[in-house]
Design a protein around this motif. Structure first.
Motif, PDB file in Angstrom:
ATOM      1  N   MET A   1       2.165  -6.744 -13.338  1.00 23.08           N
ATOM      2  CA  MET A   1       0.889  -7.220 -12.838  1.00 23.08           C
ATOM      3  C   MET A   1       0.824  -6.954 -11.340  1.00 23.08           C
ATOM      4  O   MET A   1       1.823  -7.010 -10.640  1.00 23.08           O
ATOM      5  N   PHE A   2      -0.367  -6.693 -10.843  1.00 23.44           N
ATOM      6  CA  PHE A   2      -0.591  -6.460  -9.427  1.00 23.44           C
ATOM      7  C   PHE A   2      -1.131  -7.731  -8.774  1.00 23.44           C
ATOM      8  O   PHE A   2      -1.775  -8.549  -9.428  1.00 23.44           O
ATOM      9  N   TYR A   3      -0.886  -7.848  -7.467  1.00 25.35           N
ATOM     10  CA  TYR A   3      -1.342  -9.001  -6.706  1.00 25.35           C
ATOM     11  C   TYR A   3      -1.944  -8.541  -5.390  1.00 25.35           C
ATOM     12  O   TYR A   3      -1.509  -7.554  -4.815  1.00 25.35           O
ATOM     13  N   LEU A   4      -2.918  -9.295  -4.909  1.00 26.67           N
ATOM     14  CA  LEU A   4      -3.484  -9.098  -3.580  1.00 26.67           C
ATOM     15  C   LEU A   4      -2.987 -10.258  -2.727  1.00 26.67           C
ATOM     16  O   LEU A   4      -3.220 -11.418  -3.060  1.00 26.67           O
ATOM     17  N   ILE A  18      -4.352  -9.615  -9.731  1.00 19.15           N
ATOM     18  CA  ILE A  18      -5.357  -8.649 -10.177  1.00 19.15           C
ATOM     19  C   ILE A  18      -5.229  -8.559 -11.699  1.00 19.15           C
ATOM     20  O   ILE A  18      -4.388  -7.836 -12.230  1.00 19.15           O
ATOM     21  N   LYS A  51      -8.344  -1.035 -11.250  1.00 20.82           N
ATOM     22  CA  LYS A  51      -7.025  -0.791 -11.816  1.00 20.82           C
ATOM     23  C   LYS A  51      -7.181   0.260 -12.914  1.00 20.82           C
ATOM     24  O   LYS A  51      -7.898   0.047 -13.891  1.00 20.82           O
ATOM     25  N   ASN A  54      -2.276   2.098 -14.402  1.00 21.53           N
ATOM     26  CA  ASN A  54      -1.231   1.363 -13.689  1.00 21.53           C
ATOM     27  C   ASN A  54      -1.205   1.671 -12.185  1.00 21.53           C
ATOM     28  O   ASN A  54      -0.157   1.631 -11.555  1.00 21.53           O
ATOM     29  N   GLN A  55      -2.366   2.001 -11.619  1.00 20.58           N
ATOM     30  CA  GLN A  55      -2.511   2.203 -10.187  1.00 20.58           C
ATOM     31  C   GLN A  55      -3.744   1.446  -9.717  1.00 20.58           C
ATOM     32  O   GLN A  55      -4.666   1.210 -10.493  1.00 20.58           O
ATOM     33  N   LEU A  56      -3.752   1.090  -8.431  1.00 24.47           N
ATOM     34  CA  LEU A  56      -4.904   0.411  -7.847  1.00 24.47           C
ATOM     35  C   LEU A  56      -5.658   1.358  -6.930  1.00 24.47           C
ATOM     36  O   LEU A  56      -5.048   2.132  -6.195  1.00 24.47           O
ATOM     37  N   GLU A  71       1.413  -2.999  -0.057  1.00 26.10           N
ATOM     38  CA  GLU A  71       2.662  -2.667  -0.714  1.00 26.10           C
ATOM     39  C   GLU A  71       2.530  -3.044  -2.171  1.00 26.10           C
ATOM     40  O   GLU A  71       1.921  -4.056  -2.508  1.00 26.10           O
ATOM     41  N   ILE A  72       3.062  -2.223  -3.027  1.00 28.46           N
ATOM     42  CA  ILE A  72       3.133  -2.547  -4.453  1.00 28.46           C
ATOM     43  C   ILE A  72       4.604  -2.725  -4.782  1.00 28.46           C
ATOM     44  O   ILE A  72       5.402  -1.824  -4.572  1.00 28.46           O
ATOM     45  N   GLU A  73       4.947  -3.899  -5.256  1.00 31.14           N
ATOM     46  CA  GLU A  73       6.350  -4.187  -5.575  1.00 31.14           C
ATOM     47  C   GLU A  73       6.534  -4.252  -7.069  1.00 31.14           C
ATOM     48  O   GLU A  73       5.702  -4.640  -7.801  1.00 31.14           O
TER      49      GLU A  73
END
Length: 73
Positions: A1-4, A18, A51, A54-56, A71-73
């Motif tokens: 999962m992505f986060y802002l 996200i 999204k 698997n990219q933002l 940064e994407i971790e």
């Protein structure tokens, strides 16, 4: 999962997951992420994060230049 993650301003230190394919951000109440309505440095409809695969992707809805750091971790 992505986060802002907010690094400064009214939401400094807050993390927003996200979860949707598209997240609209701005002062207007019709955005998914509504920012402080009294902050005139933020547009009513400021930006969209998409999204895909698997990219933002960040879509800037303003004409003003923006500083974007992430940064994407």
């Amino acid at each position: 999962m992505f986060y802002l993650k907010f690094v400064k301003g009214a939401y400094e230190g807050k993390v927003f997951p996200i979860k949707c394919e598209e997240v609209s951000i701005g002062r207007s109440a019709d955005n998914i992420l509504v920012l402080p309505p009294n902050d005139q440095s933020i547009s009513r409809n400021h930006t969209i994060i998409e999204k895909k695969n698997n990219q933002l992707y960040l879509i800037d809805l303003n004409r003003l230049p923006q500083e974007i750091r992430g940064e994407i971790e």
